[in-house]
Write an enzyme that holds these catalytic residues in place. Structure first.
Site, PDB file in Angstrom:
ATOM      1  N   ASP A   1       4.612  12.701  -8.110  1.00 18.18           N
ATOM      2  CA  ASP A   1       5.570  13.650  -8.623  1.00 18.18           C
ATOM      3  C   ASP A   1       6.889  13.156  -8.232  1.00 18.18           C
ATOM      4  O   ASP A   1       7.761  13.925  -8.289  1.00 18.18           O
ATOM      5  CB  ASP A   1       5.409  14.927  -8.173  1.00 18.18           C
ATOM      6  CG  ASP A   1       4.060  15.719  -8.452  1.00 18.18           C
ATOM      7  OD1 ASP A   1       3.384  15.148  -9.410  1.00 18.18           O
ATOM      8  OD2 ASP A   1       3.856  16.879  -8.346  1.00 18.18           O
TER       9      ASP A   1
ATOM     10  N   HIS B   1      -5.614  -2.943  12.015  1.00 18.02           N
ATOM     11  CA  HIS B   1      -4.716  -3.291  10.839  1.00 18.02           C
ATOM     12  C   HIS B   1      -3.285  -2.772  10.797  1.00 18.02           C
ATOM     13  O   HIS B   1      -2.716  -2.865   9.669  1.00 18.02           O
ATOM     14  CB  HIS B   1      -5.741  -2.873   9.656  1.00 18.02           C
ATOM     15  CG  HIS B   1      -5.665  -3.541   8.179  1.00 18.02           C
ATOM     16  ND1 HIS B   1      -4.927  -2.786   7.379  1.00 18.02           N
ATOM     17  CD2 HIS B   1      -5.465  -5.008   8.037  1.00 18.02           C
ATOM     18  CE1 HIS B   1      -4.753  -3.623   6.273  1.00 18.02           C
ATOM     19  NE2 HIS B   1      -5.157  -4.982   6.769  1.00 18.02           N
TER      20      HIS B   1
ATOM     21  N   LYS C   1       1.016  -1.036   0.005  1.00 15.71           N
ATOM     22  CA  LYS C   1      -0.081   0.182   0.119  1.00 15.71           C
ATOM     23  C   LYS C   1       1.015   1.344  -0.048  1.00 15.71           C
ATOM     24  O   LYS C   1       1.519   1.468   1.276  1.00 15.71           O
ATOM     25  CB  LYS C   1      -0.838   0.267   1.098  1.00 15.71           C
ATOM     26  CG  LYS C   1      -1.752  -1.316   1.174  1.00 15.71           C
ATOM     27  CD  LYS C   1      -1.226  -2.115   2.545  1.00 15.71           C
ATOM     28  CE  LYS C   1      -2.131  -3.266   2.757  1.00 15.71           C
ATOM     29  NZ  LYS C   1      -2.427  -4.326   1.812  1.00 15.71           N
TER      30      LYS C   1
END
Ligand SMILES: *[C@@H]1O[C@H](CO)[C@@H](O)[C@H](O)[C@H]1NC(C)=O
Ligand SMILES: *[C@@H]1O[C@H](CO)[C@@H](O)[C@H](O)[C@H]1NC(C)=O
Ligand SMILES: *[C@@H]1O[C@H](CO)[C@@H](O)[C@H](O)[C@H]1NC(C)=O
Ligand SMILES: *[C@@H]1O[C@H](CO)[C@@H](O)[C@H](O)[C@H]1NC(C)=O
Ligand SMILES: *[C@@H]1O[C@H](CO)[C@@H](O)[C@H](O)[C@H]1NC(C)=O
Ligand SMILES: *[C@@H]1O[C@H](CO)[C@@H](O)[C@H](O)[C@H]1NC(C)=O
Ligand SMILES: *[C@@H]1O[C@H](CO)[C@@H](O)[C@H](O)[C@H]1NC(C)=O
Ligand SMILES: *[C@@H]1O[C@H](CO)[C@@H](O)[C@H](O)[C@H]1NC(C)=O
Ligand SMILES: *[C@@H]1O[C@H](CO)[C@@H](O)[C@H](O)[C@H]1NC(C)=O
Length: 479
Positions: free
Chosen positions: A187, A398, A182
């Site tokens: 940029d 999590h 994840k």
């Protein structure tokens, strides 16, 4: 100069998760090579100080609705805010590495501003706008869709022409596993890495932790190399993992050659590197996630605090299930040989593997004959309303991070074998001086001598907050 010498002296006597000699070399580099560009150093194959004067590192958290902490407890920007800010900041590109997508929960569904899906939809819509109206280059690497994760969001993004999407089939690539990373890169200058999936639940129903970097080009560019590995592998359905990664994917930043980074205007450098899993995805120079993790554990002298959803010393892959005591051994050895206090905060929810508690008790069994201690608690996120009870795969801690007396480790993997052998993940490791620890009292902003906090300090405050909260309860050995 004076300060650097002091820092050097201090470091030589302090616990540290990198070899002291490397520190010395780095300090010389800081003194003599501050203006040499990254490219020149890369060509000579040496590690480099990072010249990102503007770099800001910021922890972000998702707090499940209705979870309550004392007023004085540390609080960080939400994952939602962080993602929103990153999208707004983008001027050229947004690269997202993801497991699965469920931000939108069905096409055409319009939910109210108060519904829990709202934040996910908002992120989705901002990404659509970024790709279509703002003409940014949006790229998504994801795990190949299946029945449980149909990835409708990314199909929509692709159909609209808002994003280019590539899917990685791990069954084909490695036999088993998923793309579990994840990570956002904006940029090649800003980034976010953490536990939150591209799922509306990750914003309001699941407890998540991540690290964002704003104006941190050195780190973002290194993470971009990890993204480019996924991008390469997802280019066409049957593109095999190359036996050797081309040099374009190599990194000079790793455990023995970390970045020396002065973020948030700090006067003392943090040593930083990015690790990845699985090992076949590691280009030249890249440390594997498990090596990084073990090194942080073995570098601890006082404590190792771990917050992770799933912990089991078992490796399950296409060949079946086998015992995998790699992390277990490191934790026992730290407590047994070095008087380290190991605290493990694991998650209890409707999907907790029933085998987990047996493995946890086995860790506890050695207390009493070790110099240090191993302590374990469950963290349970209650469902407070009937609606919250009805949300599948939600209401859980999590988190996937570790903090020791000298290091912060922020990852995307659960602590089970296959996450380190066939599943893709990344971790960011920061080695930084230990200042006053969070005491669990009103002192929620510990500070070093130069009045700044470090990510390590803040992560410790997060851990202590959760460990001592009413949502944590001890794992014990029955009888
Ligand atoms: C996702 O897409 C599939 C078809 O591609 C469709 O059958 C399913 O209903 C969609 N799911 C949602 C939640 O929209
Ligand atoms: C993934 O690869 C496996 C093995 O090559 C293949 O059987 C399977 O159909 C592929 N899955 C997808 C979604 O393409
Ligand atoms: C990032 O850098 C730009 C340009 O130097 C600056 O305008 C901006 O305020 C910086 N952002 C943060 C959060 O420091
Ligand atoms: C770490 O990077 C240096 C170059 O910066 C390289 O010489 C060394 O082999 C790398 N370590 C690993 C484990 O790849
Ligand atoms: C072990 O560490 C604890 C605190 O972490 C300390 O109080 C104790 O004195 C240490 N014991 C030894 C033998 O070093
Ligand atoms: C867990 O499952 C039980 C039984 O299926 C259910 O009653 C309960 O509401 C669930 N808890 C949560 C938090 O979803
Ligand atoms: C925090 O400070 C307030 C007022 O200074 C005090 O009443 C309270 O007991 C403190 N809380 C803790 C946990 O120390
Ligand atoms: C350092 O922190 C203290 C207490 O928070 C504050 O009073 C002081 O102004 C700060 N000093 C600097 C240089 O920022
Ligand atoms: C760095 O600065 C930002 C504000 O620009 C702040 O939100 C963050 O907490 C700081 N990070 C640390 C580790 O102090």
């Amino acid at each position: 100069m004076q300060r650097l010498n002091e820092a050097k002296k201090k470091r030589a006597i302090e616990p540290w998760c990198f070899p002291v000699s490397i520190m010395g070399i780095l300090i010389l580099l800081i003194i003599f090579l501050p203006f040499i560009s990254t490219d020149k150093l890369d060509q000579r194959g040496r590690s480099q100080p990072c010249n990102d004067q503007e770099c800001r590192l910021i922890l972000s958290e998702s707090m499940p609705r209705h979870l309550k902490y004392p007023k004085e407890a540390p609080l960080f920007p939400s994952t939602f805010r962080t993602w929103e800010d990153l999208i707004h900041m983008a001027q050229h590109s947004i690269d997202i590495a993801s497991f699965y997508w469920d931000l939108h929960r069905g096409e055409g569904l319009v939910s109210s501003h108060r519904s829990p899906q709202h934040q996910g939809e908002r992120i989705f819509n901002l990404l659509v706008k970024a790709g279509l109206k703002r003409k940014l280059k949006v790229r998504v690497a994801q795990s190949a869709a299946n029945a449980r994760f149909p990835d409708n969001d990314t199909s929509v993004l692709q159909k609209l022409g808002a994003a280019e999407v590539r899917s990685l089939n791990f069954t084909y690539l490695l036999g088993s596993g998923v793309l579990h990373t994840k990570m956002w890169i904006i940029d090649n200058r800003h980034f976010w890495v953490g536990s939150a999936n591209m799922d509306w639940r990750s914003l309001t129903e699941v407890k998540e932790l991540g690290l964002a970097g704003i104006n941190c080009s050195c780190m973002a560019q290194d993470l971009a190399k990890v993204f480019s590995v996924y991008w390469y592998l997802g280019e066409e359905p049957q593109k095999p993992v190359p036996p050797h990664w081309p040099t374009a994917y190599s990194t000079h930043i790793n455990r023995t050659n970390p970045l020396s980074l002065f973020y948030n205007n700090s006067k003392t450098p943090s040593l930083v590197y990015m690790a990845s899993s699985p090992p076949p995805f590691s280009s030249n120079g890249r440390n594997s996630d498990i090596d990084a993790l073990l090194n942080v554990v073995s570098g601890a002298r006082i404590f190792v605090y771990i917050a992770v959803m799933d912990y089991t010393p078992v490796l399950q892959d296409q060949y079946g299930k086998k015992y995998w005591p790699v992390i277990d051994d490191a934790l026992r050895a730290s407590a047994y040989s070095r008087n380290v206090t190991v605290r493990l905060l694991v998650s209890k929810w409707n999907h907790t593997n029933p085998a987990m508690v047996y493995h946890l008790r086995s860790l506890l069994a050695l207390n009493g004959i070790m110099r240090g201690r191993i302590e374990i608690r469950w963290f349970e996120v209650p469902a407070f309303t009937p609606e919250e009870k009805d949300i599948p795969f939600a209401r859980v801690n999590h988190n996937k991070y570790m903090v020791t007396d000298s290091c912060a480790y922020i990852g995307t993997s659960n602590w089970e074998g296959s996450y380190f052998t066939t599943t893709a993940g990344v971790s960011v490791v920061l080695s930084e001086p230990h200042s006053a620890p969070y005491s669990g009292s009103n002192d929620s902003s510990p500070s070093t001598n130069d009045n700044t906090t470090t990510i390590r300090d803040q992560l410790e405050s997060v851990f202590v907050r959760d460990w001592s909260s009413k949502y944590a309860s001890s794992v014990t050995i029955p009888g």
